[in-house]
Structures are given as C-alpha cells and as structure tokens.
Design a protein around this motif. Structure first.
Motif, mmCIF file in Angstrom:
data_model
loop_
_atom_site.group_PDB
_atom_site.id
_atom_site.type_symbol
_atom_site.label_atom_id
_atom_site.label_comp_id
_atom_site.label_asym_id
_atom_site.label_seq_id
_atom_site.Cartn_x
_atom_site.Cartn_y
_atom_site.Cartn_z
ATOM 1 N N ASP A 254 0.859 -1.184 0.000
ATOM 2 C CA ASP A 254 0.000 0.000 0.000
ATOM 3 C C ASP A 254 0.894 1.233 0.000
ATOM 4 O O ASP A 254 1.730 1.406 0.890
ATOM 5 C CB ASP A 254 -0.915 0.011 1.232
ATOM 6 C CG ASP A 254 -1.884 -1.153 1.226
ATOM 7 O OD1 ASP A 254 -2.168 -1.674 0.130
ATOM 8 O OD2 ASP A 254 -2.349 -1.548 2.319
ATOM 9 N N VAL A 255 0.709 2.082 -1.012
ATOM 10 C CA VAL A 255 1.558 3.256 -1.191
ATOM 11 C C VAL A 255 0.681 4.491 -1.083
ATOM 12 O O VAL A 255 -0.429 4.537 -1.641
ATOM 13 C CB VAL A 255 2.284 3.215 -2.551
ATOM 14 C CG1 VAL A 255 3.127 4.466 -2.744
ATOM 15 C CG2 VAL A 255 3.158 1.975 -2.645
ATOM 16 N N ALA A 256 1.172 5.499 -0.381
ATOM 17 C CA ALA A 256 0.421 6.747 -0.210
ATOM 18 C C ALA A 256 0.352 7.491 -1.541
ATOM 19 O O ALA A 256 1.370 7.655 -2.229
ATOM 20 C CB ALA A 256 1.090 7.618 0.848
ATOM 21 N N ASN A 257 -0.848 7.935 -1.900
ATOM 22 C CA ASN A 257 -1.047 8.632 -3.164
ATOM 23 C C ASN A 257 -0.902 10.143 -3.053
ATOM 24 O O ASN A 257 -0.881 10.835 -4.061
ATOM 25 C CB ASN A 257 -2.441 8.314 -3.717
ATOM 26 C CG ASN A 257 -2.594 6.849 -4.089
ATOM 27 O OD1 ASN A 257 -1.643 6.218 -4.511
ATOM 28 N ND2 ASN A 257 -3.795 6.316 -3.896
ATOM 29 N N SER A 258 -0.856 10.673 -1.857
ATOM 30 C CA SER A 258 -0.769 12.122 -1.682
ATOM 31 C C SER A 258 0.267 12.434 -0.607
ATOM 32 O O SER A 258 0.622 11.584 0.207
ATOM 33 C CB SER A 258 -2.124 12.710 -1.280
ATOM 34 O OG SER A 258 -2.577 12.132 -0.058
ATOM 35 N N THR A 259 0.725 13.663 -0.650
ATOM 36 C CA THR A 259 1.687 14.111 0.338
ATOM 37 C C THR A 259 0.964 14.584 1.600
ATOM 38 O O THR A 259 -0.205 14.981 1.549
ATOM 39 C CB THR A 259 2.532 15.262 -0.219
ATOM 40 O OG1 THR A 259 1.659 16.339 -0.578
ATOM 41 C CG2 THR A 259 3.319 14.823 -1.429
ATOM 42 N N SER A 260 1.652 14.549 2.716
ATOM 43 C CA SER A 260 1.086 15.006 3.992
ATOM 44 C C SER A 260 2.154 15.799 4.736
ATOM 45 O O SER A 260 3.348 15.560 4.580
ATOM 46 C CB SER A 260 0.616 13.825 4.847
ATOM 47 O OG SER A 260 1.707 12.967 5.138
ATOM 48 N N GLU A 261 1.688 16.761 5.525
ATOM 49 C CA GLU A 261 2.585 17.622 6.288
ATOM 50 C C GLU A 261 2.067 17.729 7.717
ATOM 51 O O GLU A 261 0.871 17.938 7.935
ATOM 52 C CB GLU A 261 2.670 19.006 5.642
ATOM 53 C CG GLU A 261 3.621 19.957 6.346
ATOM 54 C CD GLU A 261 3.720 21.278 5.609
ATOM 55 O OE1 GLU A 261 4.210 22.244 6.221
ATOM 56 O OE2 GLU A 261 3.285 21.338 4.436
ATOM 57 N N ARG A 262 2.961 17.585 8.677
ATOM 58 C CA ARG A 262 2.577 17.589 10.092
ATOM 59 C C ARG A 262 3.524 18.514 10.858
ATOM 60 O O ARG A 262 4.749 18.420 10.713
ATOM 61 C CB ARG A 262 2.649 16.186 10.675
ATOM 62 C CG ARG A 262 2.234 16.091 12.132
ATOM 63 C CD ARG A 262 2.320 14.660 12.612
ATOM 64 N NE ARG A 262 1.941 14.531 14.006
ATOM 65 C CZ ARG A 262 1.953 13.385 14.675
ATOM 66 N NH1 ARG A 262 2.324 12.275 14.057
ATOM 67 N NH2 ARG A 262 1.594 13.353 15.945
ATOM 68 N N MET A 263 2.941 19.420 11.652
ATOM 69 C CA MET A 263 3.708 20.380 12.456
ATOM 70 C C MET A 263 3.434 20.109 13.932
ATOM 71 O O MET A 263 2.266 20.052 14.353
ATOM 72 C CB MET A 263 3.320 21.816 12.101
ATOM 73 C CG MET A 263 4.067 22.872 12.900
ATOM 74 S SD MET A 263 5.775 23.049 12.384
ATOM 75 C CE MET A 263 5.518 23.843 10.789
ATOM 76 N N GLU A 264 4.488 19.922 14.720
ATOM 77 C CA GLU A 264 4.360 19.660 16.153
ATOM 78 C C GLU A 264 5.196 20.674 16.931
ATOM 79 O O GLU A 264 6.349 20.949 16.568
ATOM 80 C CB GLU A 264 4.839 18.243 16.486
ATOM 81 C CG GLU A 264 3.951 17.143 15.942
ATOM 82 C CD GLU A 264 4.436 15.765 16.363
ATOM 83 O OE1 GLU A 264 5.482 15.717 17.052
ATOM 84 O OE2 GLU A 264 3.778 14.771 16.014
ATOM 85 N N GLU A 265 4.604 21.262 17.993
ATOM 86 C CA GLU A 265 5.289 22.183 18.902
ATOM 87 C C GLU A 265 5.179 21.630 20.323
ATOM 88 O O GLU A 265 4.078 21.385 20.811
ATOM 89 C CB GLU A 265 4.691 23.582 18.826
ATOM 90 C CG GLU A 265 4.907 24.275 17.486
ATOM 91 C CD GLU A 265 4.382 25.692 17.481
ATOM 92 O OE1 GLU A 265 3.802 26.100 18.522
ATOM 93 O OE2 GLU A 265 4.537 26.390 16.461
ATOM 94 N N THR A 266 6.329 21.461 20.968
ATOM 95 C CA THR A 266 6.377 20.876 22.315
ATOM 96 C C THR A 266 7.023 21.869 23.272
ATOM 97 O O THR A 266 8.090 22.439 22.956
ATOM 98 C CB THR A 266 7.187 19.564 22.301
ATOM 99 O OG1 THR A 266 6.624 18.693 21.317
ATOM 100 C CG2 THR A 266 7.162 18.896 23.658
ATOM 101 N N TYR A 267 6.368 22.089 24.442
ATOM 102 C CA TYR A 267 6.867 22.995 25.471
ATOM 103 C C TYR A 267 7.260 22.161 26.683
ATOM 104 O O TYR A 267 6.453 21.361 27.192
ATOM 105 C CB TYR A 267 5.814 24.030 25.876
ATOM 106 C CG TYR A 267 5.395 24.928 24.728
ATOM 107 C CD1 TYR A 267 6.053 26.124 24.496
ATOM 108 C CD2 TYR A 267 4.326 24.568 23.902
ATOM 109 C CE1 TYR A 267 5.677 26.941 23.449
ATOM 110 C CE2 TYR A 267 3.941 25.378 22.856
ATOM 111 C CZ TYR A 267 4.622 26.571 22.632
ATOM 112 O OH TYR A 267 4.240 27.375 21.596
#
Length: 540
Positions: A265-278
């Motif tokens: 199974d191959v991803a057909n679209s790109t994805s972006e994830r932003m994480e901020e940790t304090y």
C-alpha cells in the motif's frame, strides 16, 4: 584510329553479333543498370554534405532564415517539419554569423531581455509582472532545448507577499510542452521538467508543478506529482521485493518450488505535520528575575489625610508606625521544540508477503525459518501492520506440462522453419549453380561451333587458291577431310549453316585475311615455308 583499338572494336562487334535475342536483352538491361548506377553515384558524389544550421525553430523564425538563405543564394533543406534547416558544410558558420547579424532567429522566449527595456518610471506592479514574464521565458527556452521537445510555455502563479504568516500561499506553475511527431516524454524527462521549474521559483515544491503536452495528456498534476506515479512506485516496489525474495528462495528450495506474491500500500498524496512541544527548563531557572523592596518608618502625623477610593479622604492614624513592601518579577524561560514532518507521495504504508512452497519437493526447512528469512529480506515492519504468510502446498503440474509442451512445439516449429529455410536456400543456390553451368556449357559449345565454322571457312578460302589436284599443308590445326572437296563444295552457303547467324561474304573474307595475317605474325617461319612450297608447286 590505332590498329589495336580497331581490332578491339571489331572483336566486340563479333562477340555482340553472336548474341541471341535473350542475351542481347540481358546485355542491354545490364548496360542500363550500369549507366543508372553511374549516374546515381555521380549525383551522390556531386551533392554537398549538409549540416544543421538551426534546430527547433518556430515557423516565423524558419521562414525568416529561409528568406535570408535565398537572398544569399545558399542551398538549403528543411527537415523535422521545417524546424531544422540544413546547409552545406562549408556554409554553416558563415550563414550563422550572417543570420546573427540580421537578428535571426528571433528571441521568442522574451527572457531576461525584457528587463533591458524597463524604464525608471515603471511601477512596482510592472516590475513584478515583467520579472515573472522573464522567468517564464527563460524556463520555456530551457525546457524547449530538451531532446524531443519542440517548444514549451510556462505560466507561474506567484502570490503576493503578506505580513501575516497564516495567509502565506505556495506558488504554483503550469508547463505546456509540444513534442516532436511520434515522441513521448518518459518519466525521467517529466521529472526533470518538474524539478527544473520548481527550483527556479522560491518556495515552490515539485508537487506544485503541472505538466501537460499538446495532446492534452496530464504528465504531472499539482499535489500528486507524476500521473500514475504512486501506482508505478507500488508496482516497482512489489516487483523488487518479489525478485529479491524469489531469488533467495530459489537458492534454498530450488527453482520452481516457491511462489512469491507481494502486495504494498503506497500513499497517493503528500502530507505535512507540524508539532510544537513545550517543556520546563532543566537545572537552574532562567536568570531573568527582578525584586523590589520598600520600607518606611512613621512619625508625628497631621490632621491631613490622603485621598482614598472614590476621592474620599482617608484619615491617617496618629503616632509612630512602619511600612514595608516587597515585589518580585520572574520571567522564567520555557523550552520549545518545533518539528515539521513532510511525507511525500509513494511512501509504503503497509505490505504483505505470501509464500507458497512445493510440499512434494521442499524438505529440510520449516515455515518458521522461511518466514524469518523473508521478513528480514523484505523489510517487514510489524508496527505498521506488515505480515508474512508461508504455506506448504501441492503445486499443480498442469501448467508445467503445458509449458513444456508449448516449449517443445515452439522448438519443433523453429527447427522446421530452419529446415525450410535451409531447403529453400539450397534450392536457390542449386538453381543458380545449375544455371551457371548450363550457361557455361552453352557458351563453350557456341564458341566451339564458331571456331569450327571459322576454321572451315578459312580452309575453303585457302583451298580456293590452290589447284584441285595438289596437296597443300594448311596452317590450321583442323585436319583435312578424307575426300578432296572442290571450292564449289565448300561454298560459303554451306559454311554459314554452321554459324547461328548469317554474315556477308566480304566480312568472312576480311576476317579470314586477318586470321592469316595473325598466323603469319605468330609463326612467320611456318607461314614463309608454306608460301614457298605453294610458289614452287605453282611454278612446276
């Protein structure tokens, strides 16, 4: 004309005169083919070698260059639908310089040359639009120089800059390419166009470039990259894993005893994830602290007071007193970690591997051993849901038998074809050899008959000069017939029957005279002795 040349022409006339109608026809055809070949060779050798003057020209530029060549009187040729102009080798550089001096071919790309015409009074909007047009023209010119691309057009959508970070938008681009007739751009070329365009604009990613051709086929779409890229990547990945696992299993269980099937199974679209940790700082607190302390000592007080809330005077107590105030401000820093994860299309999200082993042929290995080897070779990750299944089953022999039968039939058909080809070649070769032998025999027989007839005619001409009752030793190698024949018996009409085609008497006499001269030149002593004997016998 020299005598030697005359004799050569006479001999050629004699040989041609002895040809039959079929031989004359073949000779004429051969002479015609030889003449045509000589003419073609002369034409090819006299034709100048042509080299490209310009390639990839537009219709307007090609027309202007052709007019320039016509005015200069230079031969030219058009190829590739008029996009390429050929000129003689010795005129290439001179005509390039002449075309350059005339401003040909024109710069249709309108690249950075647009900035040269920009005035000092241009507005900010005009400057930004002109700069964008310049980039589009340079990109179109660069893409149009690729192999198989006739022309290209680039349109950039660059959003205006904003001070608000949340309103930032990524730029996009659309590329239109026109390819040569019958040429299709492969994935590597499309990927090169995508990356070339995205790298020329700040903030543009390869997924923001769309590429189409003149047939309306979408080669690369915005957000998904190459059309069919994910499916192709999945197929290539499955084939690669299956080949690796199959090669390993063939070494273990032998060829034809293992069947490998891989599903990914191959991803057909790109994805972006932003994480901020304090997180709280480790060790001592930050040094940004401020402490303020106030202390007052009281004394005798008056009747006056201070204004309190709502401008109401609050009385102050009489007598001695003290006041103390402490204020502390702490600005402790907090650790902050920001992580941005971008997942491109084509990432494998899950894969399964199925192994079928031939129960009747595989021995000495267990399913657990094969599963462990396959999991390592295929890169199985159980955390993302990958799995490996190994089963021992009985393989059907019907397919193998059918394949063996088909292979045997194919080999038999190939052998029959080779035999037929060999037989056909043998028949053709035998026919050619037989025709050559028959032709050689016919020529030999014809030559012998001609020589026999010539010798008989020469003998009759010699006998005509002698008395009928005298014996004469002839200079030819043909023996005399037993009965002495009279000149009338050896008339030319009887000799002509030996020859295929009749000839005039004067020609025969002239030919025999030349033959006697030839005999006299080759053996003068014998010819002189014969003449002396003839004169002595005539005197007696």
């Amino acid at each position: 004309m020299p005598k030697m040349i005359t004799s050569v022409f006479d001999r050629a006339k004699q040989v041609v005169g002895g040809f039959s109608v079929a031989q004359r026809t073949i000779a004429l055809i051969g002479v015609a083919l030889l003449a045509m070949g000589a003419i073609a060779l002369g034409t090819w050798m006299s034709k100048p070698q042509m080299s490209p003057l310009f390639t990839g020209l537009s219709a307007a530029d090609a027309s202007a260059v052709v007019e320039q060549l016509k005015s200069a009187g230079v031969a030219y040729e058009l190829t590739e639908g008029g996009a390429t102009i050929l000129v003689p080798d010795d005129q290439v550089y001179a005509q390039r310089l002449a075309a350059a001096s005339a401003g040909l071919p024109g710069d249709s790309s309108d690249g950075y040359t647009l900035l040269d015409d920009m005035g000092v009074t241009a507005s900010e909007f005009q400057q930004s639009v002109t700069y964008k047009r310049a980039i589009e023209g340079e990109l179109a010119s660069t893409i149009g120089a690729m192999t198989g691309v006739t022309s290209a057009s680039v349109q950039l959508a660059i959003p205006e800059e904003s001070v608000f970070v949340a309103d930032q938008q990524d730029p996009t681009a659309s590329v239109f390419v026109r390819t040569q007739n019958g040429v299709t751009l492969d994935d590597d070329q499309v990927e090169a166009i995508v990356h070339l365009t995205s790298a020329a604009v700040t903030g543009m990613s390869p997924e923001d470039v769309a590429v189409t051709d003149q047939d309306g086929h979408v080669l690369s779409a915005v957000g998904s990259g190459l059309t069919g890229g994910a499916d192709k990547q999945a197929t290539e990945y499955e084939s690669k894993v299956a080949a690796t696992v199959g090669q390993m299993l063939e070494t273990i269980v032998g060829p034809g005893n293992a069947s490998v099937s891989v599903a990914a199974d191959v991803a057909n679209s790109t994805s972006e994830r932003m994480e901020e940790t304090y997180t709280a700082p480790e060790g001592e607190l930050a040094p940004s602290e401020q402490t303020k302390t106030e202390t007052y000592s009281g004394g005798a007080g008056g009747e006056a007071g201070v204004l309190g809330p709502d401008n109401i005077a609050a009385p102050v107590q009489d007598g001695a007193g003290s006041y103390e105030l402490e204020e502390t401000t702490r600005n402790n820093a907090v650790n902050k970690a920001t992580e941005k994860t971008v997942t491109p299309s084509g990432e494998v999200t899950r894969q399964t591997v199925s192994i079928a082993l031939n129960r009747d042929a595989v021995e000495g290995v267990t399913a657990e051993q094969v599963q462990a080897l396959v999991a390592t070779a295929a890169g199985i990750d159980t955390e993302r849901g990958d799995s490996v299944t190994v089963e021992f089953v009985e393989f059907s022999q019907a397919g193998a038998e059918a394949a063996a039968a088909a292979l045997a039939e194919a080999e038999a058909a190939e052998e029959a074809r080779r035999q037929d080809e060999l037989l056909r070649t043998s028949i053709i070769g035998g026919a050619i050899v037989l025709a050559a032998i028959v032709l050689a025999v016919m020529m030999a027989v014809r030559g012998r008959r001609r020589r026999r007839g010539d010798e008989l005619v020469a003998q009759s001409a010699m006998s005509a000069l002698l008395p009928p009752d005298d014996d004469v030793v002839l200079l030819t190698s043909v023996p005399e017939p037993a009965p002495r024949a009279t000149p009338a018996a050896l008339a030319p009409t009887e000799v002509i029957d030996v020859v295929d085609e009749p000839e005039p008497v004067q020609v025969l006499v002239e030919r025999r005279r030349r033959e006697v001269d030839q005999i006299a030149r080759t053996d003068p002593e014998a010819a002189a002795a014969a003449l002396i004997d003839m004169m002595d016998e005539a005197a007696v």
